[in-house]
Design a protein around this motif. Structure first.
Motif, PDB file in Angstrom:
ATOM      1  N   MET A 296      57.416 -15.271   2.184  1.00 28.32           N
ATOM      2  CA  MET A 296      57.805 -15.052   3.577  1.00 28.32           C
ATOM      3  C   MET A 296      57.305 -13.692   4.086  1.00 28.32           C
ATOM      4  SD  MET A 296      59.034 -17.863   4.421  1.00 28.32           S
ATOM      5  CE  MET A 296      59.480 -17.439   6.090  1.00 28.32           C
ATOM      6  N   GLN A 297      57.316 -12.676   3.214  1.00 30.62           N
ATOM      7  CA  GLN A 297      56.782 -11.368   3.602  1.00 30.62           C
ATOM      8  C   GLN A 297      55.282 -11.466   3.876  1.00 30.62           C
ATOM      9  OE1 GLN A 297      57.901  -8.768   0.394  1.00 30.62           O
ATOM     10  NE2 GLN A 297      60.007  -8.543   1.116  1.00 30.62           N
ATOM     11  N   GLU A 298      54.582 -12.242   3.049  1.00 28.60           N
ATOM     12  CA  GLU A 298      53.142 -12.430   3.240  1.00 28.60           C
ATOM     13  C   GLU A 298      52.879 -13.118   4.581  1.00 28.60           C
ATOM     14  OE1 GLU A 298      49.566 -15.129   1.369  1.00 28.60           O
ATOM     15  OE2 GLU A 298      51.093 -14.388  -0.009  1.00 28.60           O
ATOM     16  N   ILE A 299      53.676 -14.120   4.910  1.00 32.08           N
ATOM     17  CA  ILE A 299      53.518 -14.826   6.184  1.00 32.08           C
ATOM     18  C   ILE A 299      53.753 -13.874   7.349  1.00 32.08           C
ATOM     19  CG2 ILE A 299      54.538 -16.609   7.675  1.00 32.08           C
ATOM     20  CD1 ILE A 299      54.983 -18.248   5.046  1.00 32.08           C
ATOM     21  N   ASP A 300      54.808 -13.065   7.265  1.00 26.09           N
ATOM     22  CA  ASP A 300      55.087 -12.095   8.326  1.00 26.09           C
ATOM     23  C   ASP A 300      53.940 -11.103   8.491  1.00 26.09           C
ATOM     24  OD1 ASP A 300      57.522 -13.284   8.881  1.00 26.09           O
ATOM     25  OD2 ASP A 300      58.682 -11.867   7.677  1.00 26.09           O
ATOM     26  N   LEU A 301      53.379 -10.647   7.381  1.00 22.63           N
ATOM     27  CA  LEU A 301      52.257  -9.712   7.427  1.00 22.63           C
ATOM     28  C   LEU A 301      51.037 -10.350   8.081  1.00 22.63           C
ATOM     29  CD1 LEU A 301      51.080  -6.959   6.662  1.00 22.63           C
ATOM     30  CD2 LEU A 301      50.492  -7.923   4.441  1.00 22.63           C
ATOM     31  N   LEU A 302      50.770 -11.601   7.742  1.00 20.03           N
ATOM     32  CA  LEU A 302      49.637 -12.300   8.348  1.00 20.03           C
ATOM     33  C   LEU A 302      49.833 -12.473   9.852  1.00 20.03           C
ATOM     34  CD1 LEU A 302      48.920 -15.012   5.643  1.00 20.03           C
ATOM     35  CD2 LEU A 302      47.432 -13.113   6.291  1.00 20.03           C
ATOM     36  N   LYS A 303      51.058 -12.754  10.283  1.00 21.88           N
ATOM     37  CA  LYS A 303      51.335 -12.883  11.714  1.00 21.88           C
ATOM     38  C   LYS A 303      51.033 -11.585  12.445  1.00 21.88           C
ATOM     39  CE  LYS A 303      55.012 -16.340  11.420  1.00 21.88           C
ATOM     40  NZ  LYS A 303      56.460 -16.563  11.591  1.00 21.88           N
ATOM     41  N   VAL A 304      51.481 -10.467  11.891  1.00 20.35           N
ATOM     42  CA  VAL A 304      51.236  -9.168  12.514  1.00 20.35           C
ATOM     43  C   VAL A 304      49.740  -8.869  12.528  1.00 20.35           C
ATOM     44  CG1 VAL A 304      51.583  -6.677  12.278  1.00 20.35           C
ATOM     45  CG2 VAL A 304      53.511  -8.240  11.969  1.00 20.35           C
ATOM     46  N   SER A 305      49.061  -9.145  11.422  1.00 20.70           N
ATOM     47  CA  SER A 305      47.624  -8.888  11.339  1.00 20.70           C
ATOM     48  C   SER A 305      46.864  -9.712  12.367  1.00 20.70           C
ATOM     49  CB  SER A 305      47.101  -9.220   9.939  1.00 20.70           C
ATOM     50  OG  SER A 305      47.685  -8.373   8.984  1.00 20.70           O
ATOM     51  N   LEU A 306      47.254 -10.971  12.538  1.00 21.40           N
ATOM     52  CA  LEU A 306      46.589 -11.816  13.526  1.00 21.40           C
ATOM     53  C   LEU A 306      46.849 -11.325  14.942  1.00 21.40           C
ATOM     54  CD1 LEU A 306      47.077 -15.395  12.047  1.00 21.40           C
ATOM     55  CD2 LEU A 306      44.947 -14.110  12.269  1.00 21.40           C
ATOM     56  N   ASP A 307      48.072 -10.892  15.211  1.00 26.34           N
ATOM     57  CA  ASP A 307      48.390 -10.351  16.532  1.00 26.34           C
ATOM     58  C   ASP A 307      47.515  -9.141  16.840  1.00 26.34           C
ATOM     59  OD1 ASP A 307      50.297 -12.289  16.975  1.00 26.34           O
ATOM     60  OD2 ASP A 307      52.001 -10.990  16.478  1.00 26.34           O
ATOM     61  N   VAL A 308      47.373  -8.247  15.882  1.00 25.28           N
ATOM     62  CA  VAL A 308      46.538  -7.057  16.071  1.00 25.28           C
ATOM     63  C   VAL A 308      45.079  -7.468  16.273  1.00 25.28           C
ATOM     64  CG1 VAL A 308      45.634  -4.983  14.944  1.00 25.28           C
ATOM     65  CG2 VAL A 308      48.081  -5.504  14.833  1.00 25.28           C
ATOM     66  N   PHE A 309      44.608  -8.434  15.497  1.00 31.27           N
ATOM     67  CA  PHE A 309      43.229  -8.917  15.627  1.00 31.27           C
ATOM     68  C   PHE A 309      42.977  -9.446  17.034  1.00 31.27           C
ATOM     69  CE2 PHE A 309      40.368 -12.583  15.593  1.00 31.27           C
ATOM     70  CZ  PHE A 309      39.189 -11.962  15.228  1.00 31.27           C
ATOM     71  N   PHE A 310      43.885 -10.290  17.535  1.00 30.96           N
ATOM     72  CA  PHE A 310      43.692 -10.869  18.862  1.00 30.96           C
ATOM     73  C   PHE A 310      43.757  -9.808  19.956  1.00 30.96           C
ATOM     74  CE2 PHE A 310      45.096 -14.924  16.770  1.00 30.96           C
ATOM     75  CZ  PHE A 310      43.850 -15.530  16.851  1.00 30.96           C
TER      76      PHE A 310
END
Length: 95
Positions: free
Chosen positions: A65-79
């Protein structure tokens, strides 16, 4: 942006939320498999990770779940960075 034409097999019967079409398996790990996917809205290729949550200790679930949360934040920053880059390009092209 990725081209829609590619050699990967996509399974029209396997769509996720009518947003992604599931393609061939491209990898697997301890908890699941990774598939090539096609974003049906824009034609971009994506990686889709399918995780089996059966028989996984709670501690490992927390890590997933921590990995999923990190990926969400990373994708938000990317976009956000992608949009800023597009705005900068428009500003330079404008007369």
């Amino acid at each position: 942006m990725a081209s829609r034409q590619h050699n990967a097999q996509f399974h029209k019967s396997k769509t996720l939320d009518n947003k992604y079409m599931l393609g061939d398996e491209i990898g697997k790990g301890a908890y699941g498999r990774v598939y090539k996917g096609l974003d049906l809205e824009n034609g971009d290729f994506v990686a889709i990770k399918q995780v089996s949550l059966e028989n996984i200790p709670q501690e490992d679930l927390n890590i997933i779940m921590q990995e999923i949360d990190l990926l969400k934040v990373s994708l938000d920053v990317f976009f956000i960075m992608q949009k800023l880059s597009q705005l900068d390009l428009i500003r330079h092209l404008a007369p």
